[in-house]
Enzyme design. Sequence first.
Site, PDB file in Angstrom:
ATOM      1  N   ARG A 108       0.837  -1.224   0.053  1.00  0.00           N
ATOM      2  CA  ARG A 108       0.075  -0.003   0.007  1.00  0.00           C
ATOM      3  C   ARG A 108       0.962   1.162  -0.017  1.00  0.00           C
ATOM      4  O   ARG A 108       0.272   2.233  -0.208  1.00  0.00           O
ATOM      5  CB  ARG A 108      -0.851   0.016   1.126  1.00  0.00           C
ATOM      6  CG  ARG A 108      -2.189  -0.927   1.110  1.00  0.00           C
ATOM      7  CD  ARG A 108      -2.956  -0.720   2.371  1.00  0.00           C
ATOM      8  NE  ARG A 108      -2.492  -0.980   3.666  1.00  0.00           N
ATOM      9  CZ  ARG A 108      -1.940  -1.715   4.331  1.00  0.00           C
ATOM     10  NH1 ARG A 108      -2.377  -3.227   3.796  1.00  0.00           N
ATOM     11  NH2 ARG A 108      -1.346  -2.203   5.448  1.00  0.00           N
ATOM     12  N   THR A 226      -0.868  -7.661  15.434  1.00  0.00           N
ATOM     13  CA  THR A 226       0.274  -7.053  14.091  1.00  0.00           C
ATOM     14  C   THR A 226       0.078  -5.636  13.951  1.00  0.00           C
ATOM     15  O   THR A 226      -0.956  -5.106  14.151  1.00  0.00           O
ATOM     16  CB  THR A 226      -0.146  -7.951  12.937  1.00  0.00           C
ATOM     17  OG1 THR A 226      -1.526  -7.590  12.819  1.00  0.00           O
ATOM     18  CG2 THR A 226       0.454  -9.207  13.055  1.00  0.00           C
ATOM     19  N   ASP A 291     -12.132  -8.506  15.520  1.00  0.00           N
ATOM     20  CA  ASP A 291     -11.355  -8.077  14.540  1.00  0.00           C
ATOM     21  C   ASP A 291     -11.232  -6.632  14.348  1.00  0.00           C
ATOM     22  O   ASP A 291     -11.157  -5.916  13.182  1.00  0.00           O
ATOM     23  CB  ASP A 291     -11.662  -8.885  12.981  1.00  0.00           C
ATOM     24  CG  ASP A 291     -10.802  -8.445  11.954  1.00  0.00           C
ATOM     25  OD1 ASP A 291      -9.437  -8.222  12.167  1.00  0.00           O
ATOM     26  OD2 ASP A 291     -11.178  -8.050  10.683  1.00  0.00           O
ATOM     27  N   TRP A 380      -8.041   0.929   6.164  1.00  0.00           N
ATOM     28  CA  TRP A 380      -6.671   1.558   5.890  1.00  0.00           C
ATOM     29  C   TRP A 380      -6.797   2.606   5.023  1.00  0.00           C
ATOM     30  O   TRP A 380      -5.546   3.446   4.979  1.00  0.00           O
ATOM     31  CB  TRP A 380      -5.747   0.538   5.179  1.00  0.00           C
ATOM     32  CG  TRP A 380      -6.311   0.142   3.760  1.00  0.00           C
ATOM     33  CD1 TRP A 380      -7.277  -0.995   3.635  1.00  0.00           C
ATOM     34  CD2 TRP A 380      -6.120   0.432   2.579  1.00  0.00           C
ATOM     35  NE1 TRP A 380      -7.226  -0.958   2.316  1.00  0.00           N
ATOM     36  CE2 TRP A 380      -6.410   0.008   1.546  1.00  0.00           C
ATOM     37  CE3 TRP A 380      -5.203   1.808   2.248  1.00  0.00           C
ATOM     38  CZ2 TRP A 380      -6.601   0.366   0.206  1.00  0.00           C
ATOM     39  CZ3 TRP A 380      -5.065   2.204   0.884  1.00  0.00           C
ATOM     40  CH2 TRP A 380      -5.946   1.443  -0.111  1.00  0.00           C
ATOM     41  N   CYS A 592     -10.910 -18.973  -1.146  1.00  0.00           N
ATOM     42  CA  CYS A 592     -10.826 -18.208  -2.595  1.00  0.00           C
ATOM     43  C   CYS A 592     -11.714 -16.912  -2.343  1.00  0.00           C
ATOM     44  O   CYS A 592     -11.551 -16.246  -2.776  1.00  0.00           O
ATOM     45  CB  CYS A 592     -11.478 -19.128  -3.627  1.00  0.00           C
ATOM     46  SG  CYS A 592     -10.984 -20.821  -3.800  1.00  0.00           S
ATOM     47  N   HIS A 596     -11.535 -13.873  -4.860  1.00  0.00           N
ATOM     48  CA  HIS A 596     -12.251 -13.700  -6.031  1.00  0.00           C
ATOM     49  C   HIS A 596     -13.930 -13.479  -5.922  1.00  0.00           C
ATOM     50  O   HIS A 596     -14.517 -13.770  -6.792  1.00  0.00           O
ATOM     51  CB  HIS A 596     -12.009 -15.621  -6.514  1.00  0.00           C
ATOM     52  CG  HIS A 596     -10.766 -15.475  -7.127  1.00  0.00           C
ATOM     53  ND1 HIS A 596     -10.666 -15.142  -8.440  1.00  0.00           N
ATOM     54  CD2 HIS A 596      -9.850 -16.364  -6.577  1.00  0.00           C
ATOM     55  CE1 HIS A 596      -9.209 -15.450  -8.650  1.00  0.00           C
ATOM     56  NE2 HIS A 596      -8.734 -16.176  -7.557  1.00  0.00           N
ATOM     57  N   MET A 635      -1.394 -15.293  -8.082  1.00  0.00           N
ATOM     58  CA  MET A 635      -1.977 -16.456  -7.608  1.00  0.00           C
ATOM     59  C   MET A 635      -1.411 -17.687  -6.952  1.00  0.00           C
ATOM     60  O   MET A 635      -0.485 -18.008  -7.750  1.00  0.00           O
ATOM     61  CB  MET A 635      -2.793 -16.764  -9.018  1.00  0.00           C
ATOM     62  CG  MET A 635      -3.606 -18.218  -8.893  1.00  0.00           C
ATOM     63  SD  MET A 635      -4.908 -18.299  -7.741  1.00  0.00           S
ATOM     64  CE  MET A 635      -5.230 -20.107  -7.247  1.00  0.00           C
TER      65      MET A 635
HETATM   66  O1  LIG Z   1      -4.469  -7.699  11.235  1.00  0.00           O
HETATM   67  C1  LIG Z   1      -3.920  -7.866  10.430  1.00  0.00           C
HETATM   68  O2  LIG Z   1      -2.612  -8.318  10.204  1.00  0.00           O
HETATM   69  C2  LIG Z   1      -4.365  -7.173   9.133  1.00  0.00           C
HETATM   70  C3  LIG Z   1      -3.676  -7.052   7.916  1.00  0.00           C
HETATM   71  C4  LIG Z   1      -4.323  -6.543   6.539  1.00  0.00           C
HETATM   72  C5  LIG Z   1      -3.506  -6.274   5.587  1.00  0.00           C
HETATM   73  O3  LIG Z   1      -2.354  -6.102   5.801  1.00  0.00           O
HETATM   74  O4  LIG Z   1      -4.190  -6.048   4.487  1.00  0.00           O
HETATM   75  C6  LIG Z   1      -5.914  -6.155   6.873  1.00  0.00           C
HETATM   76  C7  LIG Z   1      -6.266  -6.304   8.210  1.00  0.00           C
HETATM   77  N1  LIG Z   1      -5.724  -6.930   9.128  1.00  0.00           N
HETATM   78  C8  LIG Z   1      -7.498  -6.179   8.485  1.00  0.00           C
HETATM   79  O5  LIG Z   1      -8.281  -6.325   9.366  1.00  0.00           O
HETATM   80  C9  LIG Z   1      -8.696  -5.310   7.231  1.00  0.00           C
HETATM   81  O6  LIG Z   1      -9.643  -5.250   7.697  1.00  0.00           O
HETATM   82  C10 LIG Z   1      -8.053  -5.273   6.082  1.00  0.00           C
HETATM   83  C11 LIG Z   1      -8.447  -4.715   4.841  1.00  0.00           C
HETATM   84  C12 LIG Z   1      -7.471  -4.685   3.987  1.00  0.00           C
HETATM   85  C13 LIG Z   1      -7.412  -4.213   2.639  1.00  0.00           C
HETATM   86  O7  LIG Z   1      -6.381  -4.288   2.038  1.00  0.00           O
HETATM   87  O8  LIG Z   1      -8.240  -4.009   2.239  1.00  0.00           O
HETATM   88  N2  LIG Z   1      -6.233  -5.429   4.665  1.00  0.00           N
HETATM   89  C14 LIG Z   1      -6.545  -5.513   5.777  1.00  0.00           C
END
Ligand SMILES: O=C(O)c1cc(C(=O)O)c2c(n1)C(=O)C(=O)c1cc(C(=O)O)[nH]c1-2
Length: 665
Positions: A108, A226, A291, A380, A592, A596, A635
């Site tokens: 990102r 994390t 979460d 994010w 998946c 997907h 993939m």
């Molecule tokens: O707890 C984590 O380690 C972690 C990592 C990531 C990530 O790095 O993409 C997401 C999430 N959580 C998460 O909770 C989340 O809703 C999320 C959305 C996205 C995205 O790229 O749209 N990544 C992540």
Amino acid sequence: PRPAEPYLDGSDGKDWPGYGRSFGEQHYSPLTQIDGKTVGDLGLAWWFDLGPENSATQPIAVDGVLYFGVGHSIVHAIDAKTGKLLWRHDPHAAEAAGPNLRLGWGSRGIAWGNGKIYTGTQDGRLIAIDARTGKEVWSVQTFDKNQPTYISGAPRYYAGKVIVGFGGDMGKVRGYVTTYDADTGKQLWRFYTVPGNPADGFENKAMEMAAGTWSGEWWKYGGGGTVWNAISYDPETDTIFLGTGNGYPWNHKVRSGGKGDNLFLASVVAVSGSTGEYKWHYQQNPGETWDYNAAMDMALADLTIAGKPRKVLVTAPKNGIFYVIDRVTGKLISAEPYTKVNWASKIDLATGRPVENPDARYPDGKTFTIWPSSAGGHSWQPMAYSPATRLAYIPVINAGMTIRDEPDLAHYKPPLDRSSGGSFIPDFDVKDPKQATGALVAWDPVTQKKKWSVEHPTLANGGVMATAGGLVFQGTVDGSFKAYDAATGKTVWSFATGTPIVAPPISYRVGDTQYVTIITGLGTGLAMWAPILSRYNIDPRSQKRRVLTFAIGARAKLPADKHSVQPIAADPEFAPNPASAAAGAVIYMKHCVVCHGFGAVSGSHAPDLRRSTIPTSPEAFASVLREGALVSGGMPRFEEFTDRQREDVRQYIRTEMQKGRAGTR
Ligand SMILES: O=C(O)c1cc(C(=O)O)c2c(n1)C(=O)C(=O)c1cc(C(=O)O)[nH]c1-2
């Protein structure tokens, strides 16, 4: 001596050298050439076509060069004036990631510091690249590759150091961040966000304290926490702020016997930038179980609250509450909901703790329809904070979700997939966009009230930038990139990109010209929402992902794109087999769906399998799943599937294809 660091908040805004531009992560440009008066004349200066890889990423700009990493951290350097490619660096991270390729979608964002570009990779490397030549300077492995983690977030550069975390809340993971010497890659310090097994001894006093808030044998599951997205830095006090993740497993009852706050999950943790020593923490969700991570960006601001100047940190995490925290002491100043919230009735300012809705903790295994959903009231996509208007501009998601968090550990195995840690059902019809919406909300951190808001047609929209020109920029999933009056929310400029946007824009100056750049194209976790997004051009193969750069008086025109979505593939040999399709659906939902899409209707990240001929051929299907023919494109292999399992998944996809051809779906 080090050269002057354009990162400092006092700089003139020529560069956008880090993810949030400044250390305080405000996503704010001090430039004023583009303002309410001139914005009407803002036009396209140039564009740069990207491939089909993930483009949900933010560029940075230093000394007239634009840098960005797309796909699995393929870093590009482009002349910001002309749009000409200067160099490209491919770390071949998809190939290196092994099974961890199943976990994430790519980068990102990246960082710049002292002539180097820093990028994390899916396989856990932190790589320093010479910003002039594109040659690798050093590379370090930041986590054990046997651990189910990956780097998706931007590393941050500060004071001659570079700090990086990683993602992976879907598996046995213990969160930490690591800081390296920016010149040499030598590790300087590491800070864990959750305690390990007490029998191994604690790394520091903070871990010993945190261990007192856990119960059972949590270390066997990793714990989580994390730091996958948000890191801010205050140079005045040499403090690093970490936005920590949710618990693993999700269910507090499984993870910690339902006991204890589980520090430092879902928290803002302040540590010394030089040593990584713990300073303070504020936990948003004690005993986190939904979460709800605290990993959304944290902006540093100086505000006058109740007549007193306060140095604050403001953040709008997943749980739907806007927090204003004293960044020196860590004390909570105020906390109010910025979207619908039903897991708590309020945050008690005396204790700093939420007053929870008891139903939210699945009493007796009951499901709960929770607002916001586990996607968060804000994810994010960064908000912006303008020190000129003293408002935060939040890309809000208004959606709820019914969750039944699985009480047995078996549900959490194997962790090596981007499947959910709990089972959830969206609290809306996934085909009805009106039931899950997005908005750009201007929020006053002092009064804790909405100043204005703009409603968007769906939940998925872009990150935000504010400027000293009195403007707020944001892209939307319906393919428009807009500027709003920062004070009123009135739309003052709009550009049809033809391609959805989720990334945040940036602004910078080359010579006398102020530029605005945005990268278009969907990516990341949005595929699941494909049915509600399907009215917009989301087909991953026909999306024209691009870098778009704008300046006053520029007049370039995008080509008239033909969005030729491929038809659903013909499959003359298809014969219904409901039992096999049902078995395949279970596998599909586990392995998946996140890329997907529900019902094999995909958008954003990975191809719509119904429009691919690969599932119509057992050999082609096996070459992808068993042999890994498409690994370089992102993939992953699923080599552990038996022939039977592979055939079941194929049968499920072909059944969905058939529904598509028959028009019953
Ligand atoms: O707890 C984590 O380690 C972690 C990592 C990531 C990530 O790095 O993409 C997401 C999430 N959580 C998460 O909770 C989340 O809703 C999320 C959305 C996205 C995205 O790229 O749209 N990544 C992540």
